[in-house]
Scaffold this active site. Structure first.
Site, short mmCIF file in Angstrom:
data_model
loop_
_atom_site.label_atom_id
_atom_site.label_comp_id
_atom_site.label_asym_id
_atom_site.label_seq_id
_atom_site.Cartn_x
_atom_site.Cartn_y
_atom_site.Cartn_z
CG ASP A 209 -50.24 135.21 -69.88
OD1 ASP A 209 -50.04 133.95 -69.29
OD2 ASP A 209 -51.08 135.83 -69.31
CE1 TYR B 105 -51.01 127.21 -64.21
CE2 TYR B 105 -49.30 129.21 -64.74
CZ TYR B 105 -50.37 128.66 -64.44
OH TYR B 105 -51.61 129.48 -64.59
#
Length: 443
Positions: free
Chosen positions: A170, A264
């Site tokens: 997601d 990330y």
């Protein structure tokens, strides 16, 4: 339109009520005849299952709802399995985050040593669910969004290569939502080009359906503010730690200004800063935030529903952005050729990258599964970073299969998040000790 039977694997997850609410909210697009929760923790699942049984009886009595720890009862007759398991639950997530801090390395649930430890645990759990599905529902598709998705996807490629498993995350969906806020568009009106690995990639284009390119506008905003938007702060009640993550994107963009980065990447490009940010509060990590926040909130709602015998006035939050799961299921069921970012075997999608790497790229999804869209050649900087990281993931899976201490040490040493083989070996000793029977016996 056909009514579907869905099993949610990981029925005791705090995300389960939000997924159920999302499915109820999408009944016109994806009608259900049967919904089953499956988990190996009967107590935890039972608390949520009892509350959801009351809620569904009031809001969707036509759906046959149940919860069980029996795989035959759960999977028989299932059309889709939506898997979001967490092997070891939050107790082990907390260890994943805190053990690395003792060694001068940041702790995070999907990246670095914490993600590697979690991946080793997840492989066994995921294989068990796939085997249950293939035994009791051979025509069932698994929509897997369990973390750490990169290691899980590689393990499925190696150990269950013919399984009907679709791996999706997601994170690109959430970031696209923020991009759409920046340019005042709706996410569903945008098409993107993207390449990378899970939690490790870059957007190269964001266009609307008319072909207008918005990457320059978004890049100008991100250079100043990161991906954090006031809409997110005001309406989504984004946690402070996530706000910092979204803001950090401006530093990631500065390094590779030609593309928009996945947030990330902060863990791989600024691991020292990530550690410095966490080291001042080593006893209170993101896992503690979740346990004190969403964990308590969800189970408190469930308890109140059961005590009242009604869900009236006690609403579980709808996991609205998880509607991508319904989009994926519909694409398989109705051959809609939905365009979505998926984790798939490369096979030329990224021209100058290994064919057997599990990459994250836009795909067209139909009845036969995903077909990756080609992204061409990628620059040397990104190619090299990705190759290092994909080899870490491959070594982890090889260590699992071969029960190899040496390959696990090599995987940790190769990770860009760990400074040396010495630190990797010291970390590995603690990870082996704390994970116990969750891991294979390495030798």
């Amino acid at each position: 339109m056909k009514d579907f039977s869905v099993v949610i694997a990981g029925g005791g997850s705090t995300f389960t009520p939000g997924i159920v609410m999302m499915l109820l909210d999408n009944q016109e697009r994806f009608p259900l005849r049967k919904l089953t929760l499956y988990d190996n923790d009967d107590v935890r699942q039972g608390q949520l299952g009892e509350a959801l049984a009351i809620l569904l009886k009031e809001q969707a009595p036509q759906i046959d709802f149940s919860y069980t720890t029996d795989p035959e009862a759960a999977f028989t007759d299932a059309d889709f399995c939506m898997a979001h398991i967490r092997v070891g639950k939050y107790e082990m997530r907390e260890k994943d985050e805190k053990i690395p801090l003792k060694h001068g390395v940041f702790g995070q649930e999907t990246c670095g040593p914490g993600g590697i430890a979690y991946g080793m645990r997840s492989i066994t759990g995921m294989l068990e669910i796939i085997d249950h599905m293939e035994t009791y529902a051979p025509n069932c598709w698994m929509l897997n969004y369990s973390n750490p998705a990169a290691i899980v996807a590689e393990a499925c490629r190696v150990l269950r290569p013919h399984a009907k498993v679709l791996n999706i995350c997601d994170m690109p969906v959430g970031t696209l939502r923020r991009m759409s806020q920046i340019i005042n568009k709706q996410p569903e009106d945008l098409e993107v080009r993207y390449f990378g690995l899970n939690h490790f990639g870059w957007w190269t284009s964001i266009k609307d359906k008319a072909g207008t390119e918005y990457i320059q506008d978004i890049r100008a905003y991100v250079a100043k503010h990161g991906y954090l938007t006031q809409v997110e702060v005001d309406t989504q009640h984004t946690d402070p730690s996530w706000q910092e993550t979204h803001k950090k994107a401006k530093d990631l963009l500065a390094l590779t200004p030609e593309f928009l980065p996945n947030t990330y990447l902060q863990y791989y490009l600024y691991p020292d800063e990530m550690f410095d940010h966490m080291k001042d509060h080593p006893e209170h990590t993101r896992a503690n935030e979740v346990m004190e926040g969403r964990e308590k909130r969800v189970f408190a709602h469930a308890k109140k529903i059961v005590e009242n015998g009604s869900a009236q006035g006690i609403a579980f939050e709808i996991d609205a952005h998880a509607s991508f799961i319904v989009d994926l299921a519909r694409a398989i069921a109705f051959n809609t050729h939905e365009r979505m970012i998926m984790i798939v075997e490369n096979n030329g999608a990224i021209a100058n990258f290994p064919d057997d790497a599990m990459v994250e790229v836009p795909c067209i999804i139909g009845t036969d599964g995903p077909e990756a869209l080609t992204q061409g050649n990628i620059p040397a900087f990104q190619q090299t970073l990705m190759y290092q990281q994909v080899m870490v993931e491959k070594l982890v899976v090889e260590a699992y299969v071969e029960k190899s201490y040496q390959k696990m040490w090599q995987a940790l040493t190769l990770s860009k998040t760990i400074p040396s083989a010495k630190v990797a070996k010291e970390l590995l000793a603690d990870l082996v000790s704390e994970n116990g029977d969750y891991w294979p016996d390495l030798h």
